[in-house]
Every structure is written in structure tokens, then in C-alpha cells.
Design an enzyme around this catalytic site. Structure first.
Site, short mmCIF file in Angstrom:
data_model
loop_
_atom_site.label_atom_id
_atom_site.label_comp_id
_atom_site.label_asym_id
_atom_site.label_seq_id
_atom_site.Cartn_x
_atom_site.Cartn_y
_atom_site.Cartn_z
N GLY A 1 0.84 -1.19 0.00
CA GLY A 1 0.00 0.00 0.00
C GLY A 1 0.88 1.24 0.00
CD GLN B 1 3.41 5.84 2.57
OE1 GLN B 1 2.41 5.29 2.13
NE2 GLN B 1 4.43 5.16 3.08
CB CYS C 1 5.12 2.29 7.25
SG CYS C 1 4.70 3.77 6.32
CG LEU C 2 6.64 0.95 1.27
CD1 LEU C 2 6.08 1.21 -0.12
CD2 LEU C 2 7.73 -0.11 1.22
CG HIS D 1 -0.53 1.39 7.29
ND1 HIS D 1 0.46 0.97 8.17
CD2 HIS D 1 0.10 2.19 6.39
CE1 HIS D 1 1.61 1.53 7.82
NE2 HIS D 1 1.41 2.27 6.73
CD GLU D 2 -1.02 2.41 2.77
OE1 GLU D 2 -0.58 3.57 2.66
OE2 GLU D 2 -0.28 1.44 3.05
CG HIS E 1 0.29 6.98 5.42
ND1 HIS E 1 1.43 7.44 6.04
CD2 HIS E 1 0.51 5.65 5.20
CE1 HIS E 1 2.29 6.44 6.19
NE2 HIS E 1 1.75 5.33 5.69
NI NI Z 1 2.61 3.47 5.59
#
Ligand code: NI
Length: 156
Positions: A46, A51, A88-89, A130-131, A134
Site C-alpha cells: 500500500g 508518502q 511502512c515504506l 494504515h493507508e 496517512h
Molecule cells: Ni505506511
């Protein structure tokens, strides 16, 4: 295809609230394509627009081979709980335990601006939560139970 630069925790853009997407245009379509490319390249499941430094309410998700583009997404129903590892990236090489709903129903627009409803359990439910966090400047480290742990990936 273009890979965008993934912002890392500490970058203030990750802490801002994203704005609604109002217009579907070429720029948005390119952003969506780039977000998928960037997510797949990083082996993520995701990615949210903040991000990659864009404060728009847009996320892309692919947990099992089904790609979802969610524009202006809203969770309209959630129930149950699941407690498990999350990463998380934007927080590379770390993971932590987070409790999330085990089932969510999310309404959004797809990339053609059609209204869609996505229902997810387990990993998809976790990923949607989660997304969407953000988009409100929330990163999973805010919700982690216990410590973040170091994750090392073996080179292939
Ligand atoms: Ni994330």
C-alpha cells in the site's frame, strides 16, 4: 512509468492532513500510475499520496494481486480486531505490533471517479486502515504496541 521518492518518517509532509481530490485529470492519472510503480518497486502492499509528497486523499493498495485505487476514501463500517505486525515504506526496516479492525467497509472513488465500495478483512482491512491514516498525518508508529523492531531483509 516513474518511481517517485518515498518520504521517510521525520519528513513533515507525512504529518499533514491531505486535501480531497476534486478533479480527475491527466496529472492525477500519472500520479496514480507512479504510485503503483513506486509501491511495487519497493515491494509494498500500500502507498498513500503523502508518502510521495502529495497532500491529496489518494491511496493505492495491492495485497493479493488485486490493485485498488482509492480516492477520497472513507471507512463507513468496521468491526472486530486483529493484532499483528505492521510496517511502512516510510519507516524502512522496522516493524511493530498494531491492533486494527479485522473487517472494514470503505467507500471511495476509483481512478475513473466511479463510486466504489471495498470490503476487506485481515491484511486488506489492516492495509486500508494504515493507508487512510496517512491521509490524516498518522503513521503506524503512533499506534504501535511496545517497541519498533529492526527487520533485516536478506539480499537475493
Ligand atoms: Ni505506511
Amino acid at each position: 512509468m516513474a518511481i517517485r521518492n518515498i518520504r521517510i518518517l521525520g519528513d513533515e509532509v507525512l504529518r499533514k492532513k491531505s486535501k480531497e481530490v476534486k478533479e480527475n485529470n491527466e496529472k492525477l492519472q500519472i500520479l496514480i500510475d507512479d504510485m503503483f510503480d513506486t509501491m511495487y518497486e519497493a515491494n509494498g502492499v500500500g502507498l498513500a499520496a503523502p508518502q510521495v509528497g502529495i497532500l491529496k486523499r489518494l491511496v493505492v493498495i495491492d495485497v493479493d494481486g488485486t490493485p485498488y485505487t482509492l480516492i477520497n476514501p472513507v471507512i463507513v463500517e468496521s468491526d472486530g480486531t486483529q493484532t499483528g505486525d505492521e510496517g511502512c515504506l516510510s519507516v524502512p526496516n522496522k516493524s511493530g505490533i498494531v491492533t486494527r479492525p479485522n473487517h472494514v467497509i470503505c467507500k471511495a472513488l476509483d481512478r475513473d471517479f466511479n463510486e466504489i465500495t471495498v470490503e476487506g478483512t485481515e491484511l486488506l482491512a489492516r492495509c486500508i486502515c494504515h493507508e487512510l491514516d496517512h491521509l490524516d498525518g498518522v503513521v503506524y508508529v503512533d499506534k504501535v504496541e511496545g517497541d519498533l523492531v529492526e527487520v533485516s531483509y536478506e539480499e537475493e
